[in-house]
Design an enzyme around this catalytic site. Structure first.
Site, short mmCIF file in Angstrom:
data_model
loop_
_atom_site.label_atom_id
_atom_site.label_comp_id
_atom_site.label_asym_id
_atom_site.label_seq_id
_atom_site.Cartn_x
_atom_site.Cartn_y
_atom_site.Cartn_z
N MET A 1 23.66 4.07 44.13
CA MET A 1 24.41 3.84 42.89
C MET A 1 25.90 3.64 43.21
O MET A 1 26.75 3.78 42.32
CB MET A 1 24.20 5.01 41.93
CG MET A 1 22.74 5.12 41.50
SD MET A 1 22.50 5.97 39.94
CE MET A 1 23.08 7.59 40.34
N HIS B 1 29.40 6.95 50.67
CA HIS B 1 30.02 7.92 51.58
C HIS B 1 29.19 7.97 52.86
O HIS B 1 28.22 7.20 53.01
CB HIS B 1 30.13 9.29 50.91
CG HIS B 1 28.84 9.76 50.28
ND1 HIS B 1 27.73 10.07 51.01
CD2 HIS B 1 28.49 9.92 48.97
CE1 HIS B 1 26.75 10.45 50.21
NE2 HIS B 1 27.18 10.35 48.95
N HIS C 1 25.31 7.89 52.63
CA HIS C 1 24.72 6.56 52.45
C HIS C 1 24.75 5.78 53.76
O HIS C 1 23.81 5.07 54.11
CB HIS C 1 25.50 5.77 51.39
CG HIS C 1 25.49 6.36 50.01
ND1 HIS C 1 26.62 6.87 49.41
CD2 HIS C 1 24.48 6.54 49.12
CE1 HIS C 1 26.31 7.32 48.21
NE2 HIS C 1 25.03 7.13 48.00
N ASP D 1 18.24 14.43 47.95
CA ASP D 1 17.54 14.35 46.66
C ASP D 1 16.05 14.55 46.92
O ASP D 1 15.24 13.63 46.77
CB ASP D 1 17.84 13.01 46.00
CG ASP D 1 19.32 12.85 45.71
OD1 ASP D 1 19.79 13.45 44.73
OD2 ASP D 1 20.02 12.19 46.49
N GLN E 1 13.45 13.73 44.36
CA GLN E 1 13.42 12.28 44.11
C GLN E 1 12.53 11.58 45.15
O GLN E 1 11.79 10.65 44.81
CB GLN E 1 14.85 11.73 44.17
CG GLN E 1 14.94 10.23 44.07
CD GLN E 1 16.36 9.77 43.90
OE1 GLN E 1 16.84 9.62 42.79
NE2 GLN E 1 17.06 9.53 44.99
N ARG F 1 29.31 12.38 43.42
CA ARG F 1 29.86 13.23 42.36
C ARG F 1 30.93 14.19 42.89
O ARG F 1 31.71 14.71 42.10
CB ARG F 1 28.74 14.03 41.69
CG ARG F 1 27.84 13.18 40.82
CD ARG F 1 26.86 14.04 40.04
NE ARG F 1 26.09 13.24 39.10
CZ ARG F 1 24.98 12.58 39.39
NH1 ARG F 1 24.51 12.63 40.62
NH2 ARG F 1 24.34 11.88 38.48
P1 AMP Z 1 22.83 7.78 45.14
O1 AMP Z 1 23.86 6.72 45.35
O2 AMP Z 1 23.39 9.12 44.87
O3 AMP Z 1 21.76 7.37 44.16
O4 AMP Z 1 22.09 7.93 46.54
C1 AMP Z 1 21.49 6.85 47.17
C2 AMP Z 1 20.67 7.34 48.35
O5 AMP Z 1 21.53 8.03 49.25
C3 AMP Z 1 19.58 8.34 47.91
O6 AMP Z 1 18.41 8.10 48.66
C4 AMP Z 1 20.22 9.68 48.26
O7 AMP Z 1 19.27 10.69 48.51
C5 AMP Z 1 20.99 9.32 49.53
N1 AMP Z 1 22.05 10.29 49.74
C6 AMP Z 1 23.00 10.71 48.87
N2 AMP Z 1 23.76 11.66 49.41
C7 AMP Z 1 23.29 11.86 50.66
C8 AMP Z 1 23.65 12.74 51.74
N3 AMP Z 1 24.65 13.60 51.61
N4 AMP Z 1 22.95 12.68 52.88
C9 AMP Z 1 21.91 11.81 53.01
N5 AMP Z 1 21.52 10.95 52.05
C10 AMP Z 1 22.20 10.99 50.89
#
Ligand code: AMP
Length: 282
Positions: free
Chosen positions: A30, A34, A37, A152, A155, A189
């Protein structure tokens, strides 16, 4: 890196890759990217000939209007980061592209218990939104491998169920959680935490680590209570701290049984809702 805003453009180029049999890795995000990702992109690059990252803030998975409104957006920085990791394609679709029949269209999919516990319980409708967007994105991108973060945890279980139940031809590759120096799981976040809350938020990681020791002496109920208390004392507002079976997500009643245990936690740090998890017993 090539950027595609429509499915038609993306599909034109992906068709060639598919027909020559190369692995296509997909990292859905989304945005406000960081290091967490970036670890997924790197993992995807190591396994696949071509990596597609998507940035799409999915309106149907937000059960809180303010959370959607305040979700950070930093496209320019995101593009720079992705180029640094040599990501091949960025897919940056519109809501109409992802939901050609409108966001009200409901995927007829039963999440069962996954939607009744932890995140499912506290964020009604969230996982149906996740299933809906993943179903649509997987159809649009049609990757061979899907890279998702264990941060997640629930998820990943939901999307794996979607893949299994709908017989989708894609392999899930779960990736480890990337953390800040003080242990806080990286999250888009986190940008919204004020400096004081940012410091306090490390209590989630500290508590998860303590729980590894607590399960040697206490019952799962006691461990949950002690964890909730520790988080509360720090000034965060915990929603749950649960010890679960990583396969079924059912609560663990007896921590002494020889089985895997994962602790999952959600708490508000000010107005920001944070989640984290850790394997307590492998
Ligand atoms: P998001 O942008 O929050 O929807 O996350 C996109 C993908 O990045 C999802 O598969 C998350 O689980 C993964 N993700 C987010 N934060 C982390 C993290 N700290 N370490 C590893 N993967 C992450």
């Amino acid at each position: 890196m090539q950027i595609f805003q429509t499915t038609t453009e993306l599909n034109k180029v992906l068709k060639d890759h598919r027909s020559n049999g190369s692995f296509i890795g997909f990292v859905p995000t989304m945005g406000a990217l960081h290091r967490g990702h970036m670890a997924l992109i790197r993992e995807a690059k190591s396994k696949c000939g071509l990596v597609v990252c998507s940035i799409f803030v999915n309106p149907t998975q937000f059960n809180d209007v303010d959370d959607l409104k305040n979700y950070p957006s930093r496209l320019e920085e995101d593009v720079e980061l992705l180029e640094g990791e040599e990501c091949d394609y960025l897919f940056y679709p519109s809501v109409d592209d992802v939901y050609p029949h409108g966001t009200d269209y409901n995927l007829d999919f039963d999440l069962g218990y996954l939607d009744e516990t932890m995140e499912g319980k506290f964020r009604p409708g969230h996982f149906l939104g996740v299933a809906q967007v993943m179903h649509s994105l997987l159809k649009l991108v049609n990757p061979t491998h899907l890279f998702m973060g264990m941060k997640d945890f629930q998820q990943v279980a939901v999307v794996q169920k979607l893949i299994d139940d709908l017989l989708l031809n894609v392999e899930m590759v779960p990736c480890d959680t990337v953390r800040e120096a003080d242990g806080l799981a990286m999250s888009s976040r986190n940008l919204r935490l004020d400096p004081e809350m940012r410091k306090k938020a490390a209590v989630l990681f500290e508590t998860l680590q303590m729980a590894k020791i607590w399960i040697l002496k206490f019952t799962s109920e006691q461990v949950s209570q002690m964890a909730i208390e520790k988080i509360r004392q720090k000034g965060l507002k915990p929603e749950y701290f649960e010890l679960v079976d990583p396969k079924t997500l059912l609560p663990i009643c007896n921590v002494n049984k020889p089985m895997k245990v994962v602790a999952c936690v959600a708490a508000y740090a000010g107005a920001v809702r944070l989640i984290d998890n850790m394997v307590l017993k492998a």
